[in-house]
Design a protein around this motif. Structure first.
Motif, PDB file in Angstrom:
ATOM      1  N   HIS A  29       0.867  -1.178   0.000  1.00 36.52           N
ATOM      2  CA  HIS A  29       0.000   0.000   0.000  1.00 36.52           C
ATOM      3  C   HIS A  29       0.901   1.225   0.000  1.00 36.52           C
ATOM      4  O   HIS A  29       1.654   1.435   0.945  1.00 36.52           O
ATOM      5  N   SER A  30       0.830   2.025  -1.051  1.00 37.63           N
ATOM      6  CA  SER A  30       1.688   3.196  -1.141  1.00 37.63           C
ATOM      7  C   SER A  30       1.020   4.276  -1.992  1.00 37.63           C
ATOM      8  O   SER A  30       0.271   3.970  -2.918  1.00 37.63           O
ATOM      9  N   TYR A  31       1.305   5.521  -1.656  1.00 37.10           N
ATOM     10  CA  TYR A  31       0.827   6.682  -2.408  1.00 37.10           C
ATOM     11  C   TYR A  31       2.011   7.469  -2.934  1.00 37.10           C
ATOM     12  O   TYR A  31       3.088   7.474  -2.333  1.00 37.10           O
ATOM     13  N   GLN A  32       1.785   8.160  -4.042  1.00 36.13           N
ATOM     14  CA  GLN A  32       2.756   9.126  -4.539  1.00 36.13           C
ATOM     15  C   GLN A  32       2.033  10.456  -4.697  1.00 36.13           C
ATOM     16  O   GLN A  32       0.942  10.514  -5.272  1.00 36.13           O
ATOM     17  N   SER A  33       2.634  11.497  -4.168  1.00 32.82           N
ATOM     18  CA  SER A  33       2.052  12.834  -4.239  1.00 32.82           C
ATOM     19  C   SER A  33       2.289  13.445  -5.613  1.00 32.82           C
ATOM     20  O   SER A  33       3.294  13.170  -6.264  1.00 32.82           O
ATOM     21  N   LEU A  34       1.345  14.267  -6.022  1.00 33.92           N
ATOM     22  CA  LEU A  34       1.424  14.949  -7.310  1.00 33.92           C
ATOM     23  C   LEU A  34       1.658  16.435  -7.083  1.00 33.92           C
ATOM     24  O   LEU A  34       1.257  16.977  -6.051  1.00 33.92           O
ATOM     25  N   PRO A  35       2.285  17.122  -8.045  1.00 35.94           N
ATOM     26  CA  PRO A  35       2.543  18.553  -7.882  1.00 35.94           C
ATOM     27  C   PRO A  35       1.247  19.357  -7.791  1.00 35.94           C
ATOM     28  O   PRO A  35       0.259  19.028  -8.462  1.00 35.94           O
ATOM     29  N   ASN A  36       1.243  20.400  -6.990  1.00 32.19           N
ATOM     30  CA  ASN A  36       0.067  21.265  -6.846  1.00 32.19           C
ATOM     31  C   ASN A  36      -0.336  21.915  -8.165  1.00 32.19           C
ATOM     32  O   ASN A  36      -1.515  22.168  -8.402  1.00 32.19           O
ATOM     33  N   GLU A  37       0.640  22.191  -9.026  1.00 30.76           N
ATOM     34  CA  GLU A  37       0.326  22.861 -10.289  1.00 30.76           C
ATOM     35  C   GLU A  37      -0.302  21.927 -11.323  1.00 30.76           C
ATOM     36  O   GLU A  37      -0.770  22.366 -12.356  1.00 30.76           O
ATOM     37  N   GLY A  38      -0.332  20.629 -11.054  1.00 35.12           N
ATOM     38  CA  GLY A  38      -1.012  19.692 -11.945  1.00 35.12           C
ATOM     39  C   GLY A  38      -0.167  18.481 -12.303  1.00 35.12           C
ATOM     40  O   GLY A  38       1.063  18.528 -12.268  1.00 35.12           O
TER      41      GLY A  38
END
Length: 164
Positions: A29-38
């Motif tokens: 179980h893992s997440y990757q964050s995405l940039p705020n700008e898209g």
């Protein structure tokens, strides 16, 4: 700044909750964050999945999405490539994750400006132990997809009749 603090606090609480509710059937179980700008159309997220069982069980693959309320669509299309059945052969699935109903109300879990939804992708059975990769790309037309916070992969052991 308040939005960043709110999102950070939400992610910290979600991580604590996920740890407290850890299921013995969850193998990854893992997440990757995405940039705020898209999320860029050509940006690929890669998840390295270690399978250590000497005789790997059938696994259930889920994708999880955390979106903000400024996400402009009701759903999200993803391209998910994986080499789990056989590490030398890649399979790509296109899936749609429903994020809002027809009236625009977010249907995932969450509060404030972040919501989380999950979708079952498929069951797979690795042929042998090893390190496998799952790649996730946006299937949307936008060059920079706004309103996405994180993309996650969860893998569980599939129950069989004898386990119930």
């Amino acid at each position: 700044m308040k939005s960043l603090l709110k999102n950070s606090l939400f992610c910290l609480l979600a991580a604590c909750f996920a740890t407290a509710c850890y299921d013995k059937n969850t193998v990854y179980h893992s997440y990757q964050s995405l940039p705020n700008e898209g999320w860029g159309k050509s940006d690929t997220l890669s998840f390295l999945i270690p399978v250590t069982d000497s005789i790997p069980p059938t696994l259930r693959l889920f994708t999880e999405v955390r979106n903000r309320t400024d996400y402009p669509y009701h759903d999200l299309h993803l391209f998910i490539s994986q080499n789990m059945p056989d590490s030398t052969v890649w399979h790509t699935d296109t899936i749609a994750v429903n994020l809002a109903d027809s009236t625009g109300r977010w249907i995932g879990k969450g509060w404030g400006s972040v919501y989380q939804a999950e979708t079952f992708v498929k069951s797979v059975r690795p042929l042998r132990p090893g390190n496998y990769i799952i790649k996730v790309m946006s299937g949307m037309k936008d060059e920079k997809l706004p309103g996405m916070n994180d993309i996650g992969i969860r893998i569980e052991k599939q129950h069989t009749k004898s386990q119930d």
